[in-house]
Each structure stands twice: as structure tokens, then as C-alpha cells.
Design an enzyme around this catalytic site. Sequence first.
Site, PDB file in Angstrom:
ATOM      1  N   THR A 158      67.317 -22.554  43.659  1.00 41.04           N
ATOM      2  CA  THR A 158      67.389 -21.227  43.016  1.00 41.04           C
ATOM      3  C   THR A 158      68.847 -20.786  42.928  1.00 41.04           C
ATOM      4  O   THR A 158      69.503 -20.587  43.955  1.00 41.04           O
ATOM      5  CB  THR A 158      66.557 -20.221  43.839  1.00 41.04           C
ATOM      6  N   LEU A 209      56.903 -23.217  43.236  1.00 44.44           N
ATOM      7  CA  LEU A 209      55.852 -23.454  44.242  1.00 44.44           C
ATOM      8  C   LEU A 209      55.871 -22.382  45.315  1.00 44.44           C
ATOM      9  O   LEU A 209      56.901 -21.766  45.592  1.00 44.44           O
ATOM     10  CB  LEU A 209      55.966 -24.847  44.854  1.00 44.44           C
ATOM     11  N   CYS A 238      61.913 -16.346  49.905  1.00 43.03           N
ATOM     12  CA  CYS A 238      62.253 -16.151  48.485  1.00 43.03           C
ATOM     13  C   CYS A 238      62.347 -14.696  48.051  1.00 43.03           C
ATOM     14  O   CYS A 238      63.409 -14.249  47.619  1.00 43.03           O
ATOM     15  CB  CYS A 238      61.252 -16.890  47.612  1.00 43.03           C
ATOM     16  N   LYS A 263      53.077 -15.471  55.770  1.00 46.69           N
ATOM     17  CA  LYS A 263      51.828 -15.561  55.020  1.00 46.69           C
ATOM     18  C   LYS A 263      50.950 -16.607  55.691  1.00 46.69           C
ATOM     19  O   LYS A 263      51.428 -17.401  56.514  1.00 46.69           O
ATOM     20  CB  LYS A 263      52.081 -15.913  53.542  1.00 46.69           C
TER      21      LYS A 263
HETATM   22  C1  UDX Z   1      57.188 -17.010  46.269  1.00 50.14           C
HETATM   23  C2  UDX Z   1      56.724 -17.197  44.798  1.00 50.14           C
HETATM   24  O1  UDX Z   1      55.337 -16.846  44.704  1.00 50.14           O
HETATM   25  C3  UDX Z   1      56.961 -18.630  44.324  1.00 50.14           C
HETATM   26  O2  UDX Z   1      56.634 -18.744  42.951  1.00 50.14           O
HETATM   27  C4  UDX Z   1      58.433 -18.974  44.538  1.00 50.14           C
HETATM   28  O3  UDX Z   1      58.673 -20.328  44.174  1.00 50.14           O
HETATM   29  C5  UDX Z   1      58.850 -18.748  45.984  1.00 50.14           C
HETATM   30  O4  UDX Z   1      58.550 -17.395  46.363  1.00 50.14           O
HETATM   31  P1  UDX Z   1      56.208 -17.657  48.649  1.00 50.14           P
HETATM   32  O5  UDX Z   1      57.277 -16.748  49.179  1.00 50.14           O
HETATM   33  O6  UDX Z   1      56.089 -19.010  49.230  1.00 50.14           O
HETATM   34  O7  UDX Z   1      56.355 -17.840  47.056  1.00 50.14           O
HETATM   35  O8  UDX Z   1      54.757 -16.936  48.873  1.00 50.14           O
HETATM   36  P2  UDX Z   1      53.936 -15.817  48.093  1.00 50.14           P
HETATM   37  O9  UDX Z   1      52.517 -16.231  48.106  1.00 50.14           O
HETATM   38  O10 UDX Z   1      54.524 -15.481  46.800  1.00 50.14           O
HETATM   39  O11 UDX Z   1      54.068 -14.552  49.084  1.00 50.14           O
HETATM   40  C6  UDX Z   1      55.297 -13.902  49.324  1.00 50.14           C
HETATM   41  C7  UDX Z   1      55.086 -12.656  50.174  1.00 50.14           C
HETATM   42  O12 UDX Z   1      54.416 -11.648  49.427  1.00 50.14           O
HETATM   43  C8  UDX Z   1      54.239 -12.872  51.423  1.00 50.14           C
HETATM   44  O13 UDX Z   1      54.791 -12.127  52.473  1.00 50.14           O
HETATM   45  C9  UDX Z   1      52.874 -12.322  51.034  1.00 50.14           C
HETATM   46  O14 UDX Z   1      52.111 -11.886  52.123  1.00 50.14           O
HETATM   47  C10 UDX Z   1      53.290 -11.170  50.132  1.00 50.14           C
HETATM   48  N1  UDX Z   1      52.250 -10.796  49.175  1.00 50.14           N
HETATM   49  C11 UDX Z   1      51.906 -11.657  48.176  1.00 50.14           C
HETATM   50  C12 UDX Z   1      51.637  -9.541  49.274  1.00 50.14           C
HETATM   51  O15 UDX Z   1      51.941  -8.740  50.175  1.00 50.14           O
HETATM   52  N2  UDX Z   1      50.705  -9.201  48.344  1.00 50.14           N
HETATM   53  C13 UDX Z   1      50.345 -10.026  47.326  1.00 50.14           C
HETATM   54  O16 UDX Z   1      49.491  -9.623  46.508  1.00 50.14           O
HETATM   55  C14 UDX Z   1      50.964 -11.297  47.241  1.00 50.14           C
END
Ligand code: UDX
Length: 435
Positions: free
Chosen positions: A126, A154, A264, A324
Site C-alpha cells: 500500500t 485481502l 490497515c 477481528k
Molecule cells: C481491511 C480491508 O477490508 C481490506 O480490503 C484491506 O486489504 C485491508 O484492510 P482488514 O483490516 O484485514 O481488511 O479487516 P476488515 O474485515 O476490513 O476489518 C477491519 C476493522 O473494521 C476490524 O476492526 C473490524 O472489526 C471492523 N469492522 C469491520 C467493523 O467494526 N464493522 C464492520 O461492519 C466491518
Amino acid sequence: MKQPNKIIVIGMGFVGLTLAIFLTSKKFNVIGVDTDQNKLNTLLQGSTPFYEPGLESALKSSLKKYLSFTNNLSSVDAADIVFVTVGTPPMRDGSIDLRYIKSSTKQISEWCNNNHIQPVIVYKSTILPGTFENVIKPILKSLSENTTVNPEFLREGSALQDTIHPHVIVIGGKEKPALSLKRFYQKIYEQKIPIKTTSATNAELIKYANNSFLAAKISFINTIANICQRFPDSNVDDVAEVIGLDPRIGNLFLKAGPGYGGSCFPKDVQALLSLTKNLGTGSDFLNAIHKTNKQQAEMVLKLITKQVKSLKNSNISILGLAFKENSDDIRESVSISLIEKLLTKKVNVRVHDPRAIDNAKSVFNNKVMYCTDVSDCLRSSDCAVLLTSWKQYLSLGKEFSKMRNPILIDTRRLLANKKLPVKYVGLGIGNEIVS
Ligand code: UDX
């Protein structure tokens, strides 16, 4: 580019390792490069340095035939494609640290020149808009003609599945390498995936726009959750469900919670914000996404202090440390910052997580009590706080009767529909007024 035979992936983190393993499943010879020999030793033994569903068993099969590792790029004679997947960690001012991009780019440049080769070079890391043009190109010189920017989307916890089934592929750069890479992807993906070729700068920006938009959705729904909290009979999940039916909004990333964490979203929103500052404009919008996220963690603390009158010497149980579910990653996890705050208030903190205990130990040492069993975590507790949506927590029930003061603050509303032997406080459910 002829059908590639040998592929190099530089940087064996989430993105690089998952990509390397996926490419071996397509029968390419892949060499994973990383400067951390300890990490490579772990990988050579068939273990992944982090938890990711399905990745360890896939690694074991890859090692049988197509996958090898080195800590020294110059030990490899040639390759058809070089993927760069090194980290771009955050700096104090929110901008990104490009040291690994610069060092790997220098190595690639020397290696190509020494071996008189011109592989397609692909940046999956990134990187902010302008990085290819202003940082990478001057190092690669003529090799930059064969270079593309190909951001990765991803998610942790589903890294392998997301690599096998990407929703889109973005390729930025000059037409020749972009087309080569496009053909490569078209061959390896049996299903039809939208492939967008564009400029390198657009490709860089797409990644930040994507992540910032998703972070904005989460901060937005968390704002609505905090309004719901003030109205009895109100539930953020009901509101989210209906607005999500509007195709202009969509139902994904509308799960209110303790705030987003991970490697991220927090970093990318702040990096884009810092870019706008460097451009002289700044952005109230990006700032608000970030600030709202920080405030959400404070909201969890407020919910706790409302329930536990005297925090000092109280026992608080934390269910979930990973940012997560299906991950052992605690980077920027709200659980971690919350525990830090509770410890300053002299709370006895007990923690449970199916995967992330070891990582938490390196942060808290003996300052908290680690429990492998939820019942142990809840015993004599004055308040339980559920922060990560682990599937295991869905079946919790009688365990709560072990508590001294049975109160559950469920920041994910995972157990909202269950009859529990506990006073239930759901974040975003209007039964507890918090001002
Ligand atoms: C994220 C992006 O989704 C992905 O496309 C990118 O490549 C990297 O960053 P990631 O950080 O691995 O992925 O997980 P993600 O499922 O997106 O969750 C990120 C955070 O947001 C977590 O803390 C999760 O609990 C939170 N979240 C996600 C929420 O609080 N509510 C939601 O509806 C979705």
C-alpha cells in the site's frame, strides 16, 4: 511476457505469504524473499508466523514442491515476475514509512542490472499516490517501464479465500507491463474477475479511497449506534439492516462496534489525511472518520464506568483481544488500548481470546491474567466486555453465572438475542443511557 515459470515475492507478511502460497497452488515456482531469517525458518518448518485460517496447511503442501525461501535476492538467478509486498508501516505524523519500499526497490534494481534481466515488477504494498512516480521510478530508472502498481484488497481472517476470489484486480502503470500482468491474472483465475488497468497514481489512490470509504461506513454506523444508545427501544442493527437494503448504501461494513482496528484502516485513513495536509488542504472528513473511531473506544470505557461504580480493584473480563475474529492480530485493536486504560485505573483485568493470547503477553507481560477458558475469565468478575466477534462466544450462556456482578457489555451485540443469566448491555441498543 511468456507464460511465467519462476516468480519472486518480496516480503513474507500477510499479503506476500498468502500470494506466494496461492501461486504455488497454480503450479508456479515461487521464491519468497524476506530479510528475517527467523521468520523464514518458521515457514520452512511449515508454520505460519501468524494465524490465518487454512494458511498453515496450504503452506505445508506448497513446501513439498513449488515454494522455497531466501533472505538474499541475489542468490536467485532470474524470474519472470517480482511481486513487492513489503510493509509500509505508519510514522508518528500519520505518513507512511517507505524504508522497506526503498530498500527492496534498490535491491531489485541492482539484481536486475547484474543479471541483465527485465522481469515484470509488481508493487502490491500500500503506497500513497505519487510514490511510484517520485520514489520508485527514480530508483528503478529504465526498469520502471516494466513496473506496475497492483494494490491488494485481502482481509485478515480470510486472506486465502480473498486471494482465491478477489472482487477486483487493479493494475496501474504503462500499457506493456499492465497488459502482461492482466494476461497473467486472466490465466490463473478460472472465474471472471473485473480487471481494471489504469495509471499508477490512480491505482495507488484507489487502495486508499477504498479503505477510507469502508472506514467511513464504520465510523458512520458507530455514530448512529451512539444515538441509538440514548433511545430505549432503539437498536442500531435494525437501522443498519434497513438502510443496507438501499442499493446506494449496501449492507456491508455497517456493523457497529468498538471502532475499527488492524493494520490497515487506522493507518490508511491517517496516511491519506497526512497526504491532504501535505497538499495544503487537509480534510475535515478524513479527520472526522479517524476522530470518531477514537471516540468509539472511549464510548466503551464510558459504558464500563456506568456499570462499575468503582473501577479501582474491580475485576473486569475482556472477551476478545484480536482486532477481528479469525485472526491473532492485535495491532490497533481496541481491546489493547482499553486494557491499557483500565490498568491505569487499577482494575484487575482478565483476558480471553482463542488465538491472540500470546501476542497480548508481549504487550502486557504479567499485568493481566490470561485465561484459556472463558469460565476462568468470568469467575468473580464485576463486568465482562465482549470486543471480538469470535464464533465461540455465540454459545456462551451459563458461564456468566460465575461472575460476582453479572454484567455483560457486548460491543458487537453478538448475544443480543439470547436469554443470559446476566444484565445485558449492548452497544447501540438503547437500554442504557450513556452521556
Ligand atoms: C481491511 C480491508 O477490508 C481490506 O480490503 C484491506 O486489504 C485491508 O484492510 P482488514 O483490516 O484485514 O481488511 O479487516 P476488515 O474485515 O476490513 O476489518 C477491519 C476493522 O473494521 C476490524 O476492526 C473490524 O472489526 C471492523 N469492522 C469491520 C467493523 O467494526 N464493522 C464492520 O461492519 C466491518
